[in-house]
Design an enzyme around this catalytic site. Structure first.
Site, PDB file in Angstrom:
ATOM      1  N   TRP A 220      23.860 -64.672 -31.887  1.00 18.11           N
ATOM      2  CA  TRP A 220      25.176 -65.743 -32.542  1.00 18.11           C
ATOM      3  C   TRP A 220      26.512 -64.939 -32.012  1.00 18.11           C
ATOM      4  O   TRP A 220      27.498 -65.353 -31.747  1.00 18.11           O
ATOM      5  CB  TRP A 220      25.059 -66.131 -33.713  1.00 18.11           C
ATOM      6  CG  TRP A 220      26.222 -67.047 -34.288  1.00 18.11           C
ATOM      7  CD1 TRP A 220      26.179 -68.366 -33.907  1.00 18.11           C
ATOM      8  CD2 TRP A 220      27.470 -66.758 -34.701  1.00 18.11           C
ATOM      9  NE1 TRP A 220      27.527 -68.937 -34.610  1.00 18.11           N
ATOM     10  CE2 TRP A 220      28.109 -67.641 -34.964  1.00 18.11           C
ATOM     11  CE3 TRP A 220      28.084 -65.422 -35.238  1.00 18.11           C
ATOM     12  CZ2 TRP A 220      29.524 -67.983 -35.464  1.00 18.11           C
ATOM     13  CZ3 TRP A 220      29.218 -65.376 -35.664  1.00 18.11           C
ATOM     14  CH2 TRP A 220      30.020 -66.583 -35.876  1.00 18.11           C
ATOM     15  N   HIS A 221      26.561 -63.690 -32.549  1.00 21.89           N
ATOM     16  CA  HIS A 221      27.615 -62.925 -32.355  1.00 21.89           C
ATOM     17  C   HIS A 221      28.360 -62.210 -31.051  1.00 21.89           C
ATOM     18  O   HIS A 221      29.537 -62.104 -30.874  1.00 21.89           O
ATOM     19  CB  HIS A 221      27.774 -61.588 -33.382  1.00 21.89           C
ATOM     20  CG  HIS A 221      27.586 -61.710 -34.664  1.00 21.89           C
ATOM     21  ND1 HIS A 221      26.623 -62.069 -35.651  1.00 21.89           N
ATOM     22  CD2 HIS A 221      28.880 -61.616 -35.606  1.00 21.89           C
ATOM     23  CE1 HIS A 221      26.848 -62.230 -36.844  1.00 21.89           C
ATOM     24  NE2 HIS A 221      28.404 -62.024 -36.814  1.00 21.89           N
ATOM     25  N   GLY A 222      27.410 -62.220 -30.017  1.00 27.79           N
ATOM     26  CA  GLY A 222      27.738 -62.122 -28.639  1.00 27.79           C
ATOM     27  C   GLY A 222      26.448 -61.885 -27.826  1.00 27.79           C
ATOM     28  O   GLY A 222      25.279 -62.009 -28.166  1.00 27.79           O
TER      29      GLY A 222
ATOM     30  N   PHE B 243      33.927 -64.534 -30.598  1.00 26.21           N
ATOM     31  CA  PHE B 243      32.475 -65.058 -31.079  1.00 26.21           C
ATOM     32  C   PHE B 243      32.614 -66.494 -31.244  1.00 26.21           C
ATOM     33  O   PHE B 243      31.300 -67.258 -31.437  1.00 26.21           O
ATOM     34  CB  PHE B 243      31.755 -64.364 -32.741  1.00 26.21           C
ATOM     35  CG  PHE B 243      31.946 -62.895 -32.551  1.00 26.21           C
ATOM     36  CD1 PHE B 243      31.595 -62.352 -31.231  1.00 26.21           C
ATOM     37  CD2 PHE B 243      32.217 -62.067 -33.403  1.00 26.21           C
ATOM     38  CE1 PHE B 243      31.768 -60.964 -31.158  1.00 26.21           C
ATOM     39  CE2 PHE B 243      32.495 -60.860 -33.209  1.00 26.21           C
ATOM     40  CZ  PHE B 243      31.978 -60.062 -31.987  1.00 26.21           C
TER      41      PHE B 243
END
Length: 480
Positions: free
Chosen positions: A323-325, A480
């Protein structure tokens, strides 16, 4: 348009008077228009994605709530899932998976030109898609009623203070506030302004002051120093990302309080906890609780034995990292935290026994707890090293340097060049830990004595004007 810019200050000076001059219905319209202007300031083309997510989820929520057929309800839930996750997957992960598939096929001896596109990542797409998607899931679960008016739901999805970097709100919490009349509260406004001041200190004084040091240290594949001095830069990033992200959350919550809204707390002293389970109950709470409620628990949670629990923890944190990258370093970061959670769960009985034995010794329990906090903080920093590296090769090289530096910690490092950095990191890190230790006090700022309030505002103003960096730099989590 970012919170720490002159443009946003002018924007807020226009929005607030218009907002408070209107009654409830028109207040919502003012905020909705302001939210679309705020988001469109980045790139007006991506307003279509925000609008698409809003229209589809509002329509699906109505159809789900009005149907008694499980088949029909699942059909519209699937439509919501496909729309939100499809947009998120394409704009955020298409090139990542295409390039990864190409490398995999090359490793198997197949030469394939994987099609890649110059896809621009819409700011905040991970935040508002998760917020909008949680609404249809909650309606499907019959945990919340559908929105009564389209424009109310549109404001719930696009509410500008938390639109691009959270907190990720739930419909049960934010939507009723949108639908209910709001009046000006002096107490809420005072608390909101205090939170905004705290957020700007975290962003301008801590995060942006440390940013050049961190950027310089991590611009190559290795850290500047091969001895224990390399830890200075890891600490610097740990304090930077906390100041940057929690600062945004504080400003967002502060603006919302002034407007009459109450957003959820997103950070509760995450660097003062003693284990990974507590960390994810105190860091980015809105995301970790979202992953818990919509992924970990549906997978089975901890209801089916230890090994299934470990699997669920690893899967949840893997997706949390992704999800963050869109990069393998983020995947590894997620797996690292999943491994920490699994090991901690396995060792919890032993840790409790040690704590019980330590409690029998004078000052044994607080000393044991302090040791756990220090150890886990350094494990968190190792995770941040992977997170900040961004690429597997750089992360591996930097991690190797840290292992080497840790093995010679008893040998004093060459403090010549990094001494000035160490002083700055020590001061700003101490300020960060102080804010974490006293974070709950700012939630009830209006109860402070007047003299203490004036002193706090004066201290914040002095810190911002004397140490603040006014470059209008973006917040880390915008990507993000």
């Amino acid at each position: 348009m970012i919170f720490n810019s002159l443009v946003f200050f002018v924007f807020l000076c226009i929005v607030l008077p218009l907002y408070f001059l209107c009654r409830h219905r028109w207040q919502n319209h003012v905020l909705l228009v302001a939210s679309y202007v705020f988001y469109g300031w980045w790139d007006y083309r991506f307003l279509s994605l925000l609008f698409l997510s809003t229209v589809v989820d509002y329509f699906c929520g109505l159809r789900i709530s009005r149907s008694d057929s499980d088949t029909v309800r699942r059909r519209y839930l699937l439509l919501s899932l496909m729309t939100n996750l499809g947009c998120l997957g394409f704009f955020k992960y298409y090139n990542f998976f295409a390039e990864s598939a190409g490398r995999l096929l090359e490793g198997l001896g197949l030469t394939v030109d994987a099609p890649t596109l110059n896809v621009i990542l819409p700011v905040g797409i991970s935040f508002y898609t998760f917020q909008s998607l949680s609404y249809t899931i909650d309606v499907y679960r019959r945990q919340c009623p559908p929105a009564k008016h389209f424009f109310d739901f549109a404001l719930y999805v696009s509410f500008f203070p938390q639109l691009v970097a959270g907190p990720i709100e739930r419909s049960l919490h934010l939507l009723p506030q949108v639908e209910s009349p709001r009046t000006f509260s002096a107490q809420a406004a005072v608390d909101g302004i205090a939170l905004m001041a705290l957020g700007y200190v975290k962003k301008l004084v801590i995060a942006d002051r440390l940013a050049p040091l961190v950027d310089t240290a991590f611009q190559g594949s290795s850290l500047p120093y091969a001895d224990a001095g390399s830890w200075i830069f890891i600490y610097a990033f740990a304090f930077q990302i906390y100041g940057d992200f929690s600062g945004y959350s504080d400003i967002a919550r502060g603006i919302s309080k002034v407007l009459g809204f109450d957003l959820m707390v997103n950070f509760r002293a995450p660097y003062l906890v003693s284990n990974p389970s507590a960390f994810w109950q105190h860091w980015h709470i809105s995301l970790s609780s979202w992953l818990r409620d919509y992924l970990y628990i549906p997978l089975g949670g901890n209801r089916h034995g230890d090994w299934i629990t470990y699997r669920n923890l690893m899967a949840t944190m893997l997706l949390g990292g992704l999800w963050h990258g869109a990069g393998w370093a983020f995947v590894i970061w997620g797996l690292f935290h999943g491994l920490l959670l699994s090991i901690h769960r396995r060792l919890t009985p032993l840790l409790k026994q040690i704590e019980q034995k330590a409690a029998k010794i004078p000052l044994g329990r607080p000393l044991w707890q302090c040791l756990c906090v220090v150890v886990f903080f350094h494990l968190t920093c190792i995770g941040w090293l992977i997170f900040r590296a961004g690429a597997i090769e750089a992360a591996a090289m930097q991690f190797h340097m840290v292992l080497n530096s840790t093995s010679v910690l008893l040998t004093p490092p060459d403090w010549g060049p990094p001494l000035q950095y160490a002083r700055m990191v020590l001061f700003l890190g101490g300020l960060t830990l102080l804010f974490q230790w006293k974070h709950e006090a700012f939630e009830r700022f209006h109860t402070w004595p007047l003299g203490r309030q004036v002193f706090a505002f004066t201290a914040a103003l002095l810190l911002i004007t004397s140490l603040g960096v006014f470059g209008g730099s973006q917040f880390i989590y915008f990507q993000f």
